[in-house]
Motif scaffolding. Structure first.
Motif, PDB file in Angstrom:
ATOM      1  N   VAL A  66      -8.336   3.414  -5.418  1.00 22.07           N
ATOM      2  CA  VAL A  66      -8.161   2.650  -4.291  1.00 22.07           C
ATOM      3  C   VAL A  66      -7.400   1.542  -4.724  1.00 22.07           C
ATOM      4  O   VAL A  66      -7.322   0.709  -3.620  1.00 22.07           O
ATOM      5  N   GLY A  67      -6.703   1.373  -5.425  1.00 24.83           N
ATOM      6  CA  GLY A  67      -5.689   0.397  -5.741  1.00 24.83           C
ATOM      7  C   GLY A  67      -6.380  -0.932  -6.217  1.00 24.83           C
ATOM      8  O   GLY A  67      -5.758  -2.222  -6.231  1.00 24.83           O
ATOM      9  N   GLN A  68      -7.566  -0.858  -6.908  1.00 23.61           N
ATOM     10  CA  GLN A  68      -8.355  -2.134  -7.070  1.00 23.61           C
ATOM     11  C   GLN A  68      -8.418  -2.425  -8.489  1.00 23.61           C
ATOM     12  O   GLN A  68      -8.276  -3.810  -8.900  1.00 23.61           O
ATOM     13  N   CYS A  69      -8.314  -1.524  -9.214  1.00 24.12           N
ATOM     14  CA  CYS A  69      -8.484  -1.692 -10.938  1.00 24.12           C
ATOM     15  C   CYS A  69      -7.148  -2.089 -11.460  1.00 24.12           C
ATOM     16  O   CYS A  69      -7.070  -2.662 -12.516  1.00 24.12           O
ATOM     17  N   GLY A  70      -6.108  -1.287 -11.095  1.00 25.36           N
ATOM     18  CA  GLY A  70      -4.724  -1.793 -11.666  1.00 25.36           C
ATOM     19  C   GLY A  70      -4.452  -0.727 -12.998  1.00 25.36           C
ATOM     20  O   GLY A  70      -3.272  -1.044 -13.516  1.00 25.36           O
ATOM     21  N   ALA A  71      -5.155   0.171 -13.352  1.00 27.53           N
ATOM     22  CA  ALA A  71      -4.943   1.022 -14.321  1.00 27.53           C
ATOM     23  C   ALA A  71      -3.430   2.000 -14.206  1.00 27.53           C
ATOM     24  O   ALA A  71      -2.977   2.349 -14.933  1.00 27.53           O
ATOM     25  N   CYS A  72      -3.280   2.143 -12.903  1.00 26.18           N
ATOM     26  CA  CYS A  72      -2.124   3.041 -12.436  1.00 26.18           C
ATOM     27  C   CYS A  72      -1.017   1.995 -12.228  1.00 26.18           C
ATOM     28  O   CYS A  72       0.110   2.699 -11.482  1.00 26.18           O
ATOM     29  N   THR A  73      -0.707   0.679 -12.566  1.00 23.73           N
ATOM     30  CA  THR A  73       0.134  -0.138 -12.202  1.00 23.73           C
ATOM     31  C   THR A  73       1.427   0.506 -12.872  1.00 23.73           C
ATOM     32  O   THR A  73       1.755   0.802 -14.129  1.00 23.73           O
ATOM     33  N   VAL A  74       2.528   0.450 -11.844  1.00 24.73           N
ATOM     34  CA  VAL A  74       4.067   0.780 -12.429  1.00 24.73           C
ATOM     35  C   VAL A  74       4.853  -0.124 -11.679  1.00 24.73           C
ATOM     36  O   VAL A  74       4.360  -1.060 -10.890  1.00 24.73           O
ATOM     37  N   HIS A  75       6.055  -0.083 -11.908  1.00 30.14           N
ATOM     38  CA  HIS A  75       6.909  -1.075 -11.386  1.00 30.14           C
ATOM     39  C   HIS A  75       8.022  -0.205 -10.430  1.00 30.14           C
ATOM     40  O   HIS A  75       8.470   1.008 -10.668  1.00 30.14           O
ATOM     41  N   VAL A  76       8.051  -0.744  -9.209  1.00 35.11           N
ATOM     42  CA  VAL A  76       8.896  -0.222  -8.203  1.00 35.11           C
ATOM     43  C   VAL A  76       9.944  -1.167  -7.888  1.00 35.11           C
ATOM     44  O   VAL A  76       9.749  -2.248  -7.393  1.00 35.11           O
ATOM     45  N   ASP A  77      11.107  -0.814  -8.131  1.00 35.97           N
ATOM     46  CA  ASP A  77      12.353  -1.764  -8.207  1.00 35.97           C
ATOM     47  C   ASP A  77      11.881  -3.064  -8.731  1.00 35.97           C
ATOM     48  O   ASP A  77      12.156  -4.137  -8.342  1.00 35.97           O
ATOM     49  N   GLY A  78      11.275  -3.117  -9.979  1.00 39.66           N
ATOM     50  CA  GLY A  78      10.717  -4.283 -10.795  1.00 39.66           C
ATOM     51  C   GLY A  78       9.517  -4.958 -10.445  1.00 39.66           C
ATOM     52  O   GLY A  78       9.440  -6.037 -11.162  1.00 39.66           O
ATOM     53  N   LYS A  79       8.957  -4.628  -9.380  1.00 35.28           N
ATOM     54  CA  LYS A  79       7.475  -5.076  -8.984  1.00 35.28           C
ATOM     55  C   LYS A  79       6.526  -4.334  -9.212  1.00 35.28           C
ATOM     56  O   LYS A  79       6.485  -3.096  -8.789  1.00 35.28           O
ATOM     57  N   ALA A  80       5.507  -4.990  -9.658  1.00 40.35           N
ATOM     58  CA  ALA A  80       4.220  -4.183 -10.041  1.00 40.35           C
ATOM     59  C   ALA A  80       3.701  -3.537  -8.740  1.00 40.35           C
ATOM     60  O   ALA A  80       3.429  -4.294  -7.608  1.00 40.35           O
ATOM     61  N   GLN A  81       3.304  -2.193  -8.567  1.00 44.78           N
ATOM     62  CA  GLN A  81       2.554  -1.676  -7.812  1.00 44.78           C
ATOM     63  C   GLN A  81       1.567  -0.638  -8.244  1.00 44.78           C
ATOM     64  O   GLN A  81       1.720  -0.173  -9.274  1.00 44.78           O
ATOM     65  N   ARG A  82       0.568  -0.514  -7.243  1.00 43.44           N
ATOM     66  CA  ARG A  82      -0.318   0.504  -7.677  1.00 43.44           C
ATOM     67  C   ARG A  82       0.281   2.020  -7.274  1.00 43.44           C
ATOM     68  O   ARG A  82       0.354   2.226  -6.378  1.00 43.44           O
ATOM     69  N   ALA A  83       0.345   2.795  -8.403  1.00 43.00           N
ATOM     70  CA  ALA A  83       0.837   4.207  -8.229  1.00 43.00           C
ATOM     71  C   ALA A  83      -0.333   5.185  -7.293  1.00 43.00           C
ATOM     72  O   ALA A  83       0.115   6.027  -6.988  1.00 43.00           O
ATOM     73  N   CYS A  84      -1.473   4.642  -7.444  1.00 46.38           N
ATOM     74  CA  CYS A  84      -2.368   5.565  -6.658  1.00 46.38           C
ATOM     75  C   CYS A  84      -2.316   5.398  -5.241  1.00 46.38           C
ATOM     76  O   CYS A  84      -2.744   6.606  -4.509  1.00 46.38           O
ATOM     77  N   ALA A  96      -2.214  -0.223 -20.286  1.00 44.32           N
ATOM     78  CA  ALA A  96      -0.885   0.370 -19.846  1.00 44.32           C
ATOM     79  C   ALA A  96      -0.601  -0.524 -18.388  1.00 44.32           C
ATOM     80  O   ALA A  96       0.476  -1.176 -18.256  1.00 44.32           O
ATOM     81  N   GLY A  97      -1.487  -0.639 -17.507  1.00 42.36           N
ATOM     82  CA  GLY A  97      -1.481  -1.205 -16.433  1.00 42.36           C
ATOM     83  C   GLY A  97      -1.356  -2.841 -16.569  1.00 42.36           C
ATOM     84  O   GLY A  97      -0.822  -3.359 -15.694  1.00 42.36           O
ATOM     85  N   GLN A  98      -2.289  -3.181 -17.488  1.00 43.08           N
ATOM     86  CA  GLN A  98      -2.303  -4.568 -17.802  1.00 43.08           C
ATOM     87  C   GLN A  98      -0.974  -5.129 -18.268  1.00 43.08           C
ATOM     88  O   GLN A  98      -0.389  -6.259 -17.776  1.00 43.08           O
ATOM     89  N   ILE A  99      -0.179  -4.339 -18.996  1.00 46.17           N
ATOM     90  CA  ILE A  99       1.021  -4.710 -19.615  1.00 46.17           C
ATOM     91  C   ILE A  99       2.072  -4.880 -18.605  1.00 46.17           C
ATOM     92  O   ILE A  99       3.026  -5.546 -18.406  1.00 46.17           O
ATOM     93  N   MET A 100       2.004  -3.581 -17.677  1.00 41.04           N
ATOM     94  CA  MET A 100       3.045  -3.613 -16.542  1.00 41.04           C
ATOM     95  C   MET A 100       2.681  -4.714 -15.600  1.00 41.04           C
ATOM     96  O   MET A 100       3.756  -5.342 -15.070  1.00 41.04           O
ATOM     97  N   ALA A 101       1.600  -5.099 -15.221  1.00 38.43           N
ATOM     98  CA  ALA A 101       1.406  -6.125 -14.545  1.00 38.43           C
ATOM     99  C   ALA A 101       1.981  -7.595 -15.297  1.00 38.43           C
ATOM    100  O   ALA A 101       2.342  -8.564 -14.712  1.00 38.43           O
ATOM    101  N   ALA A 102       1.533  -7.782 -16.426  1.00 42.96           N
ATOM    102  CA  ALA A 102       1.908  -8.828 -17.308  1.00 42.96           C
ATOM    103  C   ALA A 102       3.779  -9.126 -17.277  1.00 42.96           C
ATOM    104  O   ALA A 102       4.260 -10.114 -17.254  1.00 42.96           O
TER     105      ALA A 102
END
Length: 176
Positions: free
Chosen positions: A62-80, A124-130
């Motif tokens: 549901v987009g709350q934990c961030g484990a699924c974070t990826v970059h979309v055009d360089g910005k962090a987003q929740r892939a779920c 992985a999500g933490q690193i992408m957010a960082a």
């Protein structure tokens, strides 16, 4: 270009970038893929189940934990939460695409140097957010880092903070 099998696909929303055949074109880690399946499939499932890029994790869905974070055009987003139709025409980077062929990304190396991971599931999500944070704020404060909303059930936040600061220092040394 790999194809995705169709599963009762709905037509893409108006304005969604599509290939001439109606398939969606996705650029992931610099490679182009065509998706013929449901346009509302979450990007997370496309990455994990179709492309087998399993570094991006399912956490809460549901987009709350961030484990699924990826970059979309360089910005962090929740892939779920992101349907593949919304990702079409944009550049997607996963944890697998962060490093170069020869070297880890500076943030990945800082994670290792600070021994951040405990169970590792969220990392992985933490690193992408960082990485996203460091692009926006090259020298983040503790308050900036505290605004990251990625969750770690192991509570490695002090080590995450140290790794982000270490990466910020190294990135500052690398820039001209």
């Amino acid at each position: 270009m790999p194809d995705t099998p169709s599963k009762g696909a709905k037509p893409p929303a108006p304005g969604t970038p599509t290939a001439p055949s109606g398939t969606l074109e996705l650029t992931i880690n610099g490679e182009t893929y065509r998706h013929k399946g449901a346009p509302d499939m979450p990007l997370l499932w496309y990455l994990r189940d179709v492309l087998h890029l399993t570094g991006t994790k399912y956490g809460c869905g549901v987009g709350q934990c961030g484990a699924c974070t990826v970059h979309v055009d360089g910005k962090a987003q929740r892939a779920c939460l992101l349907p593949v139709s919304a990702a079409a025409g944009q550049s997607i980077t996963t944890i697998e695409g962060l490093a170069s062929a020869d070297d880890l990304h500076i943030v990945q190396q800082a994670w290792i140097d600070e021994d951040v991971a405990q169970c590792g599931y969220c990392q992985a999500g933490q690193i992408m957010a960082a990485v996203d944070l460091l692009k926006r704020k090259p020298q983040p404060t503790d308050a900036d880092i505290a605004q990251l909303t990625n969750l770690c059930r192991c509570g490695t936040y002090p080590r995450i903070r140290k790794a982000i600061k270490r990466a910020a220092q190294r990135l500052g040394e690398v820039k001209p």
